[in-house]
Design an enzyme around this catalytic site. Structure first.
Site, PDB file in Angstrom:
ATOM      1  N   LYS A 142       0.835  -1.195   0.000  1.00  0.00           N
ATOM      2  CA  LYS A 142       0.000   0.000   0.000  1.00  0.00           C
ATOM      3  C   LYS A 142       0.879   1.257   0.000  1.00  0.00           C
ATOM      4  O   LYS A 142       2.035   1.165   0.422  1.00  0.00           O
ATOM      5  CB  LYS A 142      -0.931  -0.021   1.204  1.00  0.00           C
ATOM      6  CG  LYS A 142      -0.295   0.406   2.515  1.00  0.00           C
ATOM      7  CD  LYS A 142      -1.336   0.345   3.581  1.00  0.00           C
ATOM      8  CE  LYS A 142      -0.918   0.934   4.850  1.00  0.00           C
ATOM      9  NZ  LYS A 142      -0.438   2.286   4.914  1.00  0.00           N
ATOM     10  N   LYS A 176       1.843 -10.345  11.122  1.00  0.00           N
ATOM     11  CA  LYS A 176       2.138 -10.317  12.565  1.00  0.00           C
ATOM     12  C   LYS A 176       1.703 -11.642  13.180  1.00  0.00           C
ATOM     13  O   LYS A 176       0.627 -12.159  12.872  1.00  0.00           O
ATOM     14  CB  LYS A 176       1.392  -9.158  13.249  1.00  0.00           C
ATOM     15  CG  LYS A 176       1.934  -7.781  12.874  1.00  0.00           C
ATOM     16  CD  LYS A 176       1.181  -6.694  13.632  1.00  0.00           C
ATOM     17  CE  LYS A 176       1.517  -5.304  13.107  1.00  0.00           C
ATOM     18  NZ  LYS A 176       2.668  -4.681  13.671  1.00  0.00           N
ATOM     19  N   GLU A 210      -1.410   4.625  18.164  1.00  0.00           N
ATOM     20  CA  GLU A 210       0.039   4.864  18.062  1.00  0.00           C
ATOM     21  C   GLU A 210       0.397   6.101  18.861  1.00  0.00           C
ATOM     22  O   GLU A 210      -0.406   7.035  18.946  1.00  0.00           O
ATOM     23  CB  GLU A 210       0.421   5.107  16.602  1.00  0.00           C
ATOM     24  CG  GLU A 210       0.131   3.955  15.686  1.00  0.00           C
ATOM     25  CD  GLU A 210       0.622   4.255  14.281  1.00  0.00           C
ATOM     26  OE1 GLU A 210       1.787   3.947  14.004  1.00  0.00           O
ATOM     27  OE2 GLU A 210      -0.136   4.837  13.496  1.00  0.00           O
ATOM     28  N   ASP A 229      -5.027   5.300   5.519  1.00  0.00           N
ATOM     29  CA  ASP A 229      -3.727   4.761   5.927  1.00  0.00           C
ATOM     30  C   ASP A 229      -3.871   3.507   6.806  1.00  0.00           C
ATOM     31  O   ASP A 229      -3.060   2.595   6.719  1.00  0.00           O
ATOM     32  CB  ASP A 229      -2.963   5.848   6.705  1.00  0.00           C
ATOM     33  CG  ASP A 229      -1.531   5.455   7.025  1.00  0.00           C
ATOM     34  OD1 ASP A 229      -0.847   4.951   6.122  1.00  0.00           O
ATOM     35  OD2 ASP A 229      -1.104   5.641   8.182  1.00  0.00           O
ATOM     36  N   HIS A 234      -5.417  -2.270   7.366  1.00  0.00           N
ATOM     37  CA  HIS A 234      -5.133  -3.046   8.587  1.00  0.00           C
ATOM     38  C   HIS A 234      -6.391  -3.325   9.423  1.00  0.00           C
ATOM     39  O   HIS A 234      -6.637  -4.455   9.813  1.00  0.00           O
ATOM     40  CB  HIS A 234      -4.127  -2.306   9.469  1.00  0.00           C
ATOM     41  CG  HIS A 234      -2.878  -1.883   8.739  1.00  0.00           C
ATOM     42  ND1 HIS A 234      -2.292  -2.656   7.767  1.00  0.00           N
ATOM     43  CD2 HIS A 234      -2.092  -0.783   8.840  1.00  0.00           C
ATOM     44  CE1 HIS A 234      -1.208  -2.041   7.312  1.00  0.00           C
ATOM     45  NE2 HIS A 234      -1.069  -0.894   7.948  1.00  0.00           N
TER      46      HIS A 234
HETATM   47  C1  BG6 Z   1       1.504   1.637   8.259  1.00  0.00           C
HETATM   48  C2  BG6 Z   1       1.002   3.045   8.249  1.00  0.00           C
HETATM   49  O1  BG6 Z   1       0.830   0.871   7.302  1.00  0.00           O
HETATM   50  O2  BG6 Z   1       1.296   1.059   9.549  1.00  0.00           O
HETATM   51  C3  BG6 Z   1       1.698   3.861   9.319  1.00  0.00           C
HETATM   52  O3  BG6 Z   1       1.232   3.616   6.986  1.00  0.00           O
HETATM   53  C4  BG6 Z   1       1.563   3.188  10.664  1.00  0.00           C
HETATM   54  O4  BG6 Z   1       1.164   5.168   9.372  1.00  0.00           O
HETATM   55  C5  BG6 Z   1       1.984   1.728  10.581  1.00  0.00           C
HETATM   56  O5  BG6 Z   1       2.398   3.888  11.567  1.00  0.00           O
HETATM   57  C6  BG6 Z   1       1.673   1.000  11.873  1.00  0.00           C
HETATM   58  O6  BG6 Z   1       2.247  -0.278  11.825  1.00  0.00           O
HETATM   59  P1  BG6 Z   1       2.644  -1.028  13.169  1.00  0.00           P
HETATM   60  O7  BG6 Z   1       3.145  -2.356  12.695  1.00  0.00           O
HETATM   61  O8  BG6 Z   1       3.677  -0.190  13.842  1.00  0.00           O
HETATM   62  O9  BG6 Z   1       1.383  -1.123  13.983  1.00  0.00           O
END
Ligand code: BG6
Length: 484
Positions: A142, A176, A210, A229, A234
């Site tokens: 993506k 994951k 986050e 995003d 996700h």
């Molecule tokens: C990415 C996003 O796909 O996933 C980011 O573009 C985000 O903005 C990240 O920070 C989060 O991934 P993880 O594995 O740290 O939860």
């Protein structure tokens, strides 16, 4: 598995942060056969000599990769090479074909670690020089478009050159460990499945919070926002794994078919739904980890005014028999109070209350699946508080399964290790099929359209908080609250 891995954009951030470390760890775990070669190409005029040393110096900036196994590093370094060339140019790709990929019997994996805008010209050039062949696979990440229409365009340009089986669309959440464990938890245990429906489940919460801000990606992020995003990919993938029917097998078609049904059952959002069931937020200056941090529009490279959301909360519904009437609350944001990704399955209260007021508020069973950090599963159950009280007081206590406590000797591989290995094995179960991506966009596009029609702009929230108060109100209106 005689194969070569070509990383286009091999001199970029994704390659250094994720791909080479993952491949090194696969080598360490003896998952890379000796003949696998890793070839990086990039347009940057980086020197072709000494590439392995550059990779190593980048490793050193990552926690956990400061000390490498010498023998493994030597073996890994010998696989690496780099060529400075423009992969959109046929004339330049010919060099690659003539000097490196001379044996068409070897499988070829091409990883496009480049902006999507150049996916199509790169693929055209690969095809023109004869590198597209049945034993070749292409890996993309993506953003796969900005909406359904732009995704279709990207996809059509790929589909004209490759079969669907050759295209691996990465959503790194699916790599994951704990996300894969969702499949195991639901479909390897008899315990949960009979209860996994609207008769027993009150609601589901999916949070990906986050603490970081936009981390130097302001311009990119400002065009996407939290909905595109994080939710389009996700969070919706997590929702699919929670909501899907048991697949016939772990074969990719079986899993993909079930996920697609969920995405197509998501209740489309009308303008009214969007107003009532979504919240957009944008962080303003606040504090994170005890430090003052700037607001979104004060970040490096920011414009002074932006209407992009850095937080989104959505109450989604799935229109099918299993989930009728069960809301799925989704929430994700940057610069939030704590970093955690979690799925909460909130069960109903018992149908007949014999313990009356002894049941604490919010005393129904709850299954909490912690995806990161401290991966684990907690099952909250009501227990009698020990003692001689006449009234038999009850307390919610938890059965706590911490995955790192149980599997003490096992290293938890990074998502990219699993995903790269699966591409080598031609296993696409943990990737996204085109129709899924399209269905996810269709739902998300409805929300974006509603935001535009209603002129729903992000509301401010302080960096380091749990997001805007409107998000608390979204779930409180239903008599529920976020689990934090
Ligand atoms: C990415 C996003 O796909 O996933 C980011 O573009 C985000 O903005 C990240 O920070 C989060 O991934 P993880 O594995 O740290 O939860």
């Amino acid at each position: 598995m005689v194969c070569d891995i070509l990383i286009i954009g091999g001199d970029g951030d994704l390659a250094f942060r994720k791909l080479y470390p993952a491949l090194y760890h696969l080598d360490l775990d003896a998952c890379l056969p000796p003949c696998v070669r890793i070839v990086s190409v990039s347009r940057t005029p980086a020197p072709e000599e000494g590439f392995a040393a550059r990779v190593r110096s980048k490793f050193e900036s990552f926690a956990g990769m400061k000390t490498l196994d010498d023998a493994v590093w030597q073996r890994f370094a010998a696989r690496l090479s780099h060529m400075a060339l423009n992969a959109t140019s046929e004339a330049q790709l010919v060099r690659l074909r003539n000097e490196v990929f001379t044996d068409p019997a070897r499988d070829l994996i091409v990883y496009l670690a480049t902006p999507p805008a150049i996916f199509a010209p790169i693929c055209q050039s690969l095809w023109a020089v004869g590198l597209v062949r049945p034993n070749m696979r292409i890996v993309i990440e993506k953003p796969l478009g900005h909406d359904q229409e732009s995704f279709r365009q990207i996809n059509e340009s790929l589909a004209s050159l490759f079969s669907e089986e050759q295209i691996y669309r990465i959503d790194h959440y699916l790599g994951k460990e704990t996300v894969q464990n969702l499949l195991a938890m639901r479909f390897a245990n008899a315990l949960f499945e009979p209860l996994w429906n609207s008769n027993y489940i009150d609601h589901v919460q999916i949070t990906a919070a986050e603490t970081v801000g936009v981390e130097g990606r302001w311009q990119f992020y400002d065009e996407a926002g939290a909905l595109r995003d994080m939710v389009q990919n996700h969070l919706l993938q997590l929702l699919c794994l929670v909501a899907m029917e048991p697949p016939a097998s772990l074969a990719s078609w079986a899993v993909h078919d079930e996920k697609l049904k969920v995405l197509r059952s998501l209740a489309p959002m009308t303008r009214r739904d969007v107003e009532d069931c979504t919240v957009r937020g944008q962080y303003v200056a606040g504090s994170s980890g005890g430090q003052s941090v700037p607001g979104y529009t004060q970040e490096a490279g920011a414009k002074p005014v932006s209407h992009t959301e850095t937080f989104v909360a959505i109450k989604a519904r799935i229109n099918n028999w299993r989930w009728a009437g069960v809301p799925f609350y989704l929430r994700t944001g940057k610069r939030m109070h704590k970093r955690f990704s979690e799925i909460v399955i909130q069960f109903n209260e018992v149908p007949h209350a014999i313990f009356g007021e002894q049941v604490p508020l919010g005393g129904a069973n709850r299954l909490v699946i912690r995806l990161q950090p401290e991966e684990g599963i907690r099952l909250h159950l009501l227990n009698k508080v020990p003692g001689l009280d006449d009234a038999m007081p009850l307390e919610l206590v938890s059965l706590n399964l911490s995955l790192s406590d149980v599997f003490t000797t096992r290293r938890v591989p990074d998502a990219y290790e699993r995903l790269l290995l699966d591409v080598m094995r031609s296993s696409s179960t943990l990737f996204m099929r085109a129709d899924q991506v399209e269905a996810a966009w269709q739902w998300v596009d409805g929300i974006v359209a509603g935001w535009h029609k209603s002129m729903l702009r992000p509301v401010p929230y302080a960096a380091g908080s749990w997001g805007p108060t409107e998000s608390i109100a979204l779930i409180a209106r239903d008599g529920r609250h976020w689990q934090e």
